[in-house]
Write a protein that holds these residues in place. Structure first.
Motif, PDB file in Angstrom:
ATOM      1  N   PHE A 229      45.933 -16.169  21.255  1.00 23.82           N
ATOM      2  CA  PHE A 229      45.458 -15.028  22.025  1.00 23.82           C
ATOM      3  C   PHE A 229      46.472 -14.591  23.083  1.00 23.82           C
ATOM      4  CE2 PHE A 229      41.435 -16.595  20.271  1.00 23.82           C
ATOM      5  CZ  PHE A 229      40.900 -15.402  19.814  1.00 23.82           C
ATOM      6  N   THR A 230      47.342 -15.500  23.516  1.00 23.89           N
ATOM      7  CA  THR A 230      48.408 -15.097  24.433  1.00 23.89           C
ATOM      8  C   THR A 230      49.401 -14.173  23.737  1.00 23.89           C
ATOM      9  OG1 THR A 230      48.219 -17.111  25.767  1.00 23.89           O
ATOM     10  CG2 THR A 230      50.292 -15.903  25.900  1.00 23.89           C
ATOM     11  N   MET A 231      49.722 -14.471  22.469  1.00 19.87           N
ATOM     12  CA  MET A 231      50.620 -13.587  21.724  1.00 19.87           C
ATOM     13  C   MET A 231      50.006 -12.204  21.549  1.00 19.87           C
ATOM     14  SD  MET A 231      52.518 -15.878  18.823  1.00 19.87           S
ATOM     15  CE  MET A 231      51.012 -16.391  18.015  1.00 19.87           C
ATOM     16  N   ILE A 232      48.707 -12.163  21.253  1.00 11.47           N
ATOM     17  CA  ILE A 232      48.027 -10.872  21.139  1.00 11.47           C
ATOM     18  C   ILE A 232      48.058 -10.149  22.479  1.00 11.47           C
ATOM     19  CG2 ILE A 232      45.804  -9.755  20.739  1.00 11.47           C
ATOM     20  CD1 ILE A 232      45.183 -11.911  18.702  1.00 11.47           C
ATOM     21  N   GLY A 233      47.811 -10.890  23.565  1.00 11.83           N
ATOM     22  CA  GLY A 233      47.832 -10.295  24.896  1.00 11.83           C
ATOM     23  C   GLY A 233      49.199  -9.739  25.254  1.00 11.83           C
TER      24      GLY A 233
ATOM     25  N   VAL B  91      44.752   6.608  30.429  1.00 12.86           N
ATOM     26  CA  VAL B  91      43.523   5.821  30.217  1.00 12.86           C
ATOM     27  C   VAL B  91      43.727   4.801  29.101  1.00 12.86           C
ATOM     28  CG1 VAL B  91      41.105   5.932  29.512  1.00 12.86           C
ATOM     29  CG2 VAL B  91      42.024   7.650  31.084  1.00 12.86           C
ATOM     30  N   LEU B  92      44.407   5.223  28.005  1.00 12.48           N
ATOM     31  CA  LEU B  92      44.691   4.299  26.902  1.00 12.48           C
ATOM     32  C   LEU B  92      45.561   3.151  27.363  1.00 12.48           C
ATOM     33  CD1 LEU B  92      44.653   3.519  23.916  1.00 12.48           C
ATOM     34  CD2 LEU B  92      46.570   5.081  23.544  1.00 12.48           C
ATOM     35  N   SER B  93      46.588   3.455  28.158  1.00 10.79           N
ATOM     36  CA  SER B  93      47.470   2.407  28.668  1.00 10.79           C
ATOM     37  C   SER B  93      46.701   1.404  29.523  1.00 10.79           C
ATOM     38  CB  SER B  93      48.601   3.034  29.482  1.00 10.79           C
ATOM     39  OG  SER B  93      49.405   2.037  30.070  1.00 10.79           O
TER      40      SER B  93
ATOM     41  N   MET C 255      45.973  -2.670  28.749  1.00  9.87           N
ATOM     42  CA  MET C 255      46.296  -3.747  29.686  1.00  9.87           C
ATOM     43  C   MET C 255      45.064  -4.595  29.983  1.00  9.87           C
ATOM     44  SD  MET C 255      48.669  -5.271  31.253  1.00  9.87           S
ATOM     45  CE  MET C 255      50.041  -4.094  31.164  1.00  9.87           C
ATOM     46  N   ILE C 256      43.910  -3.953  30.113  1.00 10.78           N
ATOM     47  CA  ILE C 256      42.671  -4.721  30.322  1.00 10.78           C
ATOM     48  C   ILE C 256      42.396  -5.629  29.119  1.00 10.78           C
ATOM     49  CG2 ILE C 256      40.170  -4.529  30.552  1.00 10.78           C
ATOM     50  CD1 ILE C 256      40.634  -1.963  32.172  1.00 10.78           C
ATOM     51  N   MET C 257      42.587  -5.086  27.899  1.00  9.19           N
ATOM     52  CA  MET C 257      42.392  -5.893  26.697  1.00  9.19           C
ATOM     53  C   MET C 257      43.373  -7.059  26.649  1.00  9.19           C
ATOM     54  SD  MET C 257      41.762  -2.879  23.866  1.00  9.19           S
ATOM     55  CE  MET C 257      41.794  -4.059  22.497  1.00  9.19           C
ATOM     56  N   ALA C 258      44.596  -6.836  27.109  1.00  7.77           N
ATOM     57  CA  ALA C 258      45.585  -7.916  27.136  1.00  7.77           C
ATOM     58  C   ALA C 258      45.128  -9.044  28.063  1.00  7.77           C
ATOM     59  CB  ALA C 258      46.940  -7.374  27.581  1.00  7.77           C
ATOM     60  N   LEU C 259      44.628  -8.686  29.221  1.00  5.51           N
ATOM     61  CA  LEU C 259      44.149  -9.698  30.163  1.00  5.51           C
ATOM     62  C   LEU C 259      42.934 -10.434  29.606  1.00  5.51           C
ATOM     63  CD1 LEU C 259      44.531  -7.697  33.503  1.00  5.51           C
ATOM     64  CD2 LEU C 259      45.990  -9.551  32.663  1.00  5.51           C
ATOM     65  N   LEU C 260      42.052  -9.684  28.944  1.00 10.60           N
ATOM     66  CA  LEU C 260      40.876 -10.321  28.339  1.00 10.60           C
ATOM     67  C   LEU C 260      41.283 -11.278  27.226  1.00 10.60           C
ATOM     68  CD1 LEU C 260      38.355  -7.328  28.128  1.00 10.60           C
ATOM     69  CD2 LEU C 260      38.201  -9.348  29.608  1.00 10.60           C
ATOM     70  N   SER C 261      42.307 -10.908  26.445  1.00  8.53           N
ATOM     71  CA  SER C 261      42.771 -11.758  25.357  1.00  8.53           C
ATOM     72  C   SER C 261      43.302 -13.086  25.894  1.00  8.53           C
ATOM     73  CB  SER C 261      43.869 -11.039  24.560  1.00  8.53           C
ATOM     74  OG  SER C 261      44.336 -11.848  23.505  1.00  8.53           O
ATOM     75  N   VAL C 262      44.119 -13.021  26.944  1.00 11.67           N
ATOM     76  CA  VAL C 262      44.648 -14.254  27.534  1.00 11.67           C
ATOM     77  C   VAL C 262      43.518 -15.085  28.128  1.00 11.67           C
ATOM     78  CG1 VAL C 262      46.173 -15.198  29.305  1.00 11.67           C
ATOM     79  CG2 VAL C 262      46.899 -13.209  27.967  1.00 11.67           C
ATOM     80  N   SER C 263      42.568 -14.431  28.776  1.00 13.21           N
ATOM     81  CA  SER C 263      41.430 -15.158  29.354  1.00 13.21           C
ATOM     82  C   SER C 263      40.613 -15.848  28.263  1.00 13.21           C
ATOM     83  CB  SER C 263      40.538 -14.190  30.137  1.00 13.21           C
ATOM     84  OG  SER C 263      41.252 -13.580  31.190  1.00 13.21           O
TER      85      SER C 263
END
Length: 311
Positions: free
Chosen positions: A233-237, A268-270, A274-282
């Motif tokens: 999930f870090t790689m996805i993030g 908004v997409l950007s 970024m929110i999805m990236a943080l959620l993926s790492v979490s």
């Protein structure tokens, strides 16, 4: 009291192997006279079950189609000290079994893999050879370098391994799952070179190079996700964060120069990426903790079984 000999079970999953199964049963009964040979018929349309029974095997059936289902049933049903798992196509070398069992017992191992050394061009198709090498290298890069032939169907197990191994696969990806289980728990394993022969006349392979290769690769990705969630999930993030930054750079430059945000949907997409990236790492951090707990439970199940001892 005289110690009882080690109980050896030879497990032979079969699907339409009428032309080869008698040879397999006879060969293993010859080299392992004290062992019981179990043939599990997986909905064969030919005389596989009858031929195996005539050859002296104990024949049972598994109705759910797929090698993974058969292995799951075998591991659950059969009680022994040492398990020899071999395909019913007469391509593996029965005389290698005593040597593999000896290595398992003398070196206190939990799994010995018969590394295939083909004895002819027809034994090992080029597509399967290439696919095996690629999948082996992928497995080594993810879980560590331990195996040279992860897809071999010829293996010897201890009771500890068999009775603690949770079979999840349905088909031929079971070999990959066996390797990953040994690697994630750092179990003592070894590989021994064994001859690998072409199928006898009248016997046909049920494998499809591309279909089964993609299935095995999919299984490895699933196992990577479940056993290495933080990395996965870090790689996805990281990918999502990079995409977010790439989209945001021109917007930020325009804002600095003009004080305006002309492309609001892109902004908004950007931000969403970024929110999805943080959620993926979490998610990876949370699942990594869960995985550690699952690994501890697997190890406790493994340790609950008595170690193999020579009598």
């Amino acid at each position: 009291m005289t110690p009882s000999p080690l109980r050896i079970a030879v497990l032979v999953p079969c699907f339409n192997e009428e032309a080869a199964v008698a040879t397999v049963v006879a060969d293993f009964r010859k080299v392992l006279p004290s062992a019981t040979v179990y043939v599990y018929d997986n909905n064969s349309k030919d005389r596989t079950a009858a031929v195996a029974r005539e050859a002296g095997a104990e024949v049972r059936a598994e109705r759910r189609q797929g090698k993974g289902h058969v292995v799951r049933r075998m591991f659950a049903d059969i009680d022994a000290d040492i398990y020899v798992l071999v395909d019913g196509d007469a391509t593996y070398d029965a005389p290698s079994a005593p040597r593999m069992i000896e290595a398992l017992v003398d070196e206190h191992l939990d799994m010995v893999v018969g590394r295939r050394v083909d004895q002819g061009k027809a034994a090992y198709r080029m597509g399967h050879r290439t696919g095996n090498r690629l999948l082996t290298e992928f497995l080594a890069s993810v879980f560590g370098q331990e195996f040279k032939d992860i897809l071999s169907g010829y293996r010897v197990f201890s009771r500890r391994f068999v009775k603690s191994f949770p079979v999840l696969s349905d088909g031929f990806e079971i070999e990959t799952e066996l390797a990953v289980y040994a690697l994630e728990l750092a179990l003592p394993v070894a590989e021994l070179d064994t001859p690998y022969y072409a199928r006898p006349e009248g016997s046909f392979s049920k494998l499809n190079t591309w279909r089964d290769g993609f299935r095995i690769l999919g299984t490895m990705l699933k196992l990577y996700r479940s056993e290495r969630p933080l990395r996965f999930f870090t790689m996805i993030g990281i990918l999502l964060a990079l995409l977010s930054i790439i989209l945001a750079i021109p917007i930020v430059i325009t804002f600095i120069e003009t004080g305006l945000v002309p492309r609001l949907p892109t902004a908004v997409l950007s931000m969403g990426l970024m929110i999805m990236a943080l959620l993926s790492v979490s998610s990876g951090l949370v699942l990594d903790t869960v995985t550690q707990g699952r690994r501890e439970m697997k190890m406790l199940a493994y340790l609950s079984q008595p170690a193999l001892k020579r009598n």
